[in-house]
Design a protein around this motif. Sequence first.
Motif, PDB file in Angstrom:
ATOM      1  N   LEU A  17       0.834  -1.206   0.000  1.00  0.00           N
ATOM      2  CA  LEU A  17       0.000   0.000   0.000  1.00  0.00           C
ATOM      3  C   LEU A  17       0.866   1.252   0.000  1.00  0.00           C
ATOM      4  CD1 LEU A  17      -2.863  -0.931   2.515  1.00  0.00           C
ATOM      5  CD2 LEU A  17      -3.085  -0.581   0.052  1.00  0.00           C
ATOM      6  N   ALA A  18       1.964   1.223   0.762  1.00  0.00           N
ATOM      7  CA  ALA A  18       2.882   2.369   0.809  1.00  0.00           C
ATOM      8  C   ALA A  18       3.518   2.604  -0.557  1.00  0.00           C
ATOM      9  CB  ALA A  18       3.951   2.145   1.879  1.00  0.00           C
ATOM     10  N   VAL A  19       3.894   1.528  -1.224  1.00  0.00           N
ATOM     11  CA  VAL A  19       4.496   1.641  -2.558  1.00  0.00           C
ATOM     12  C   VAL A  19       3.491   2.212  -3.554  1.00  0.00           C
ATOM     13  CG1 VAL A  19       5.469   0.343  -4.486  1.00  0.00           C
ATOM     14  CG2 VAL A  19       6.138  -0.229  -2.152  1.00  0.00           C
ATOM     15  N   LEU A  20       2.260   1.723  -3.516  1.00  0.00           N
ATOM     16  CA  LEU A  20       1.225   2.209  -4.431  1.00  0.00           C
ATOM     17  C   LEU A  20       0.907   3.680  -4.184  1.00  0.00           C
ATOM     18  CD1 LEU A  20      -1.208  -0.847  -4.457  1.00  0.00           C
ATOM     19  CD2 LEU A  20       0.312  -0.097  -6.300  1.00  0.00           C
ATOM     20  N   GLY A  50       1.579  13.979   0.164  1.00  0.00           N
ATOM     21  CA  GLY A  50       0.773  13.130   1.032  1.00  0.00           C
ATOM     22  C   GLY A  50       1.017  11.651   0.799  1.00  0.00           C
ATOM     23  N   GLY A  51       1.109  11.248  -0.467  1.00  0.00           N
ATOM     24  CA  GLY A  51       1.332   9.847  -0.784  1.00  0.00           C
ATOM     25  C   GLY A  51       2.764   9.407  -0.581  1.00  0.00           C
ATOM     26  N   ILE A  52       3.716  10.306  -0.799  1.00  0.00           N
ATOM     27  CA  ILE A  52       5.135   9.962  -0.674  1.00  0.00           C
ATOM     28  C   ILE A  52       5.581   9.959   0.785  1.00  0.00           C
ATOM     29  CG2 ILE A  52       7.489  10.684  -1.222  1.00  0.00           C
ATOM     30  CD1 ILE A  52       6.425  11.783  -3.869  1.00  0.00           C
ATOM     31  N   LEU A  53       5.245  11.011   1.513  1.00  0.00           N
ATOM     32  CA  LEU A  53       5.667  11.119   2.911  1.00  0.00           C
ATOM     33  C   LEU A  53       4.673  10.461   3.866  1.00  0.00           C
ATOM     34  CD1 LEU A  53       7.039  14.789   3.093  1.00  0.00           C
ATOM     35  CD2 LEU A  53       8.331  12.657   2.909  1.00  0.00           C
ATOM     36  N   GLY A  54       3.411  10.903   3.804  1.00  0.00           N
ATOM     37  CA  GLY A  54       2.416  10.423   4.751  1.00  0.00           C
ATOM     38  C   GLY A  54       2.139   8.938   4.654  1.00  0.00           C
ATOM     39  N   SER A  55       1.702   8.486   3.482  1.00  0.00           N
ATOM     40  CA  SER A  55       1.353   7.079   3.301  1.00  0.00           C
ATOM     41  C   SER A  55       2.498   6.264   2.717  1.00  0.00           C
ATOM     42  CB  SER A  55       0.125   6.957   2.393  1.00  0.00           C
ATOM     43  OG  SER A  55      -1.037   7.351   3.080  1.00  0.00           O
ATOM     44  N   LEU A 109      -5.275  15.428   2.937  1.00  0.00           N
ATOM     45  CA  LEU A 109      -4.814  16.115   1.728  1.00  0.00           C
ATOM     46  C   LEU A 109      -5.588  15.649   0.499  1.00  0.00           C
ATOM     47  CD1 LEU A 109      -0.906  16.337   1.936  1.00  0.00           C
ATOM     48  CD2 LEU A 109      -2.551  18.221   1.886  1.00  0.00           C
ATOM     49  N   SER A 110      -5.824  14.356   0.416  1.00  0.00           N
ATOM     50  CA  SER A 110      -6.546  13.808  -0.738  1.00  0.00           C
ATOM     51  C   SER A 110      -7.987  14.301  -0.763  1.00  0.00           C
ATOM     52  CB  SER A 110      -6.518  12.275  -0.693  1.00  0.00           C
ATOM     53  OG  SER A 110      -5.198  11.794  -0.725  1.00  0.00           O
ATOM     54  N   ALA A 111      -8.623  14.339   0.411  1.00  0.00           N
ATOM     55  CA  ALA A 111     -10.005  14.821   0.481  1.00  0.00           C
ATOM     56  C   ALA A 111     -10.092  16.285   0.071  1.00  0.00           C
ATOM     57  CB  ALA A 111     -10.544  14.635   1.898  1.00  0.00           C
ATOM     58  N   VAL A 112      -9.135  17.083   0.521  1.00  0.00           N
ATOM     59  CA  VAL A 112      -9.111  18.504   0.164  1.00  0.00           C
ATOM     60  C   VAL A 112      -8.898  18.668  -1.343  1.00  0.00           C
ATOM     61  CG1 VAL A 112      -7.803  20.654   0.401  1.00  0.00           C
ATOM     62  CG2 VAL A 112      -8.334  19.293   2.421  1.00  0.00           C
ATOM     63  N   ALA A 113      -7.959  17.885  -1.891  1.00  0.00           N
ATOM     64  CA  ALA A 113      -7.658  17.978  -3.326  1.00  0.00           C
ATOM     65  C   ALA A 113      -8.850  17.563  -4.179  1.00  0.00           C
ATOM     66  CB  ALA A 113      -6.450  17.109  -3.657  1.00  0.00           C
ATOM     67  N   LEU A 163      -6.926   8.447  -1.286  1.00  0.00           N
ATOM     68  CA  LEU A 163      -7.902   8.554  -0.204  1.00  0.00           C
ATOM     69  C   LEU A 163      -8.272   7.171   0.329  1.00  0.00           C
ATOM     70  CD1 LEU A 163      -9.814  10.761   1.189  1.00  0.00           C
ATOM     71  CD2 LEU A 163     -11.563   9.895  -0.363  1.00  0.00           C
ATOM     72  N   ILE A 164      -8.553   6.247  -0.580  1.00  0.00           N
ATOM     73  CA  ILE A 164      -8.953   4.891  -0.181  1.00  0.00           C
ATOM     74  C   ILE A 164      -7.806   4.147   0.491  1.00  0.00           C
ATOM     75  CG2 ILE A 164      -9.679   2.640  -1.053  1.00  0.00           C
ATOM     76  CD1 ILE A 164     -11.189   4.173  -3.273  1.00  0.00           C
ATOM     77  N   MET A 165      -6.622   4.187  -0.133  1.00  0.00           N
ATOM     78  CA  MET A 165      -5.490   3.430   0.399  1.00  0.00           C
ATOM     79  C   MET A 165      -5.010   3.981   1.737  1.00  0.00           C
ATOM     80  SD  MET A 165      -3.240   2.284  -2.946  1.00  0.00           S
ATOM     81  CE  MET A 165      -3.012   3.947  -3.619  1.00  0.00           C
ATOM     82  N   SER A 166      -5.002   5.299   1.880  1.00  0.00           N
ATOM     83  CA  SER A 166      -4.588   5.874   3.171  1.00  0.00           C
ATOM     84  C   SER A 166      -5.618   5.549   4.249  1.00  0.00           C
ATOM     85  CB  SER A 166      -4.404   7.388   3.052  1.00  0.00           C
ATOM     86  OG  SER A 166      -5.619   8.038   2.682  1.00  0.00           O
ATOM     87  N   GLY A 167      -6.892   5.477   3.861  1.00  0.00           N
ATOM     88  CA  GLY A 167      -7.928   5.084   4.815  1.00  0.00           C
ATOM     89  C   GLY A 167      -7.712   3.654   5.300  1.00  0.00           C
ATOM     90  N   ILE A 168      -7.362   2.764   4.369  1.00  0.00           N
ATOM     91  CA  ILE A 168      -7.079   1.375   4.735  1.00  0.00           C
ATOM     92  C   ILE A 168      -5.858   1.306   5.650  1.00  0.00           C
ATOM     93  CG2 ILE A 168      -6.359  -0.876   3.843  1.00  0.00           C
ATOM     94  CD1 ILE A 168      -7.972  -0.258   1.319  1.00  0.00           C
ATOM     95  N   GLN A 169      -4.833   2.084   5.318  1.00  0.00           N
ATOM     96  CA  GLN A 169      -3.628   2.105   6.155  1.00  0.00           C
ATOM     97  C   GLN A 169      -3.950   2.565   7.576  1.00  0.00           C
ATOM     98  OE1 GLN A 169      -1.192   4.705   3.737  1.00  0.00           O
ATOM     99  NE2 GLN A 169       0.077   3.004   3.044  1.00  0.00           N
TER     100      GLN A 169
END
Length: 201
Positions: A17-20, A50-55, A109-113, A163-169
């Motif tokens: 999930l982190a890689v994706l 958000g995807g690179i650092l956060g998730s 971040l994803s929700a805002v974007a 948004l979906i993948m970070s929610g799962i994480q």
Amino acid sequence: MCTGGCAKCLGGTLIPLAVLCTLANILLFFPGGKVADDKTHITDEVWYFGGILGSGVLMIFPALVFLGLQNNDCCGCCGNQSCGKRFAMFSSIIFAAVGVVGAGYCFILSAVAINKGPKCQILGNWTYPFKDGNYLSDHTLWDLCMSPENLVPWHLTLFSLLLIMSGIQGVLCGIQMVNGLFGTLCGDCKCCGCCGGDGAV
């Protein structure tokens, strides 16, 4: 299942999930699948990584810790050697909390974007043409973006995936916080094989 085994399962799920999430964030730097002529043409939220650092990066550390907990899958003879294993489970709670923060950062971040919409060219000007997510229910508004081509579906698809993948994480890290609490209070697993019992359960 022992708490260490559960943690390993969670860690093994977090890594892909982190890689994706990292790949999705990188793709967002190419609006509509094309190289941007100017970095100011890229949607602002992409630059918050958000995807690179956060998730991505922040999720790798908890995942590796969770995977390592499998090595503590037996709690020793009669429980006399379980202190270090309980501490390992306690430390996993801290790393899981870091994962929740990282996933939450990407999720917000994803929700805002998604609500804000992409930055695109309208009559020669680069701006945000959509308001309060109005383009989500009215696809005719997508034609407002003259350039880059196919930017709106590109933006919406990738940020929705984040948004979906970070929610799962976030959910998985939350599960490990509960799992780690049980492991801290009760031990990694009930292991009585060394004392003539039935073994781990």
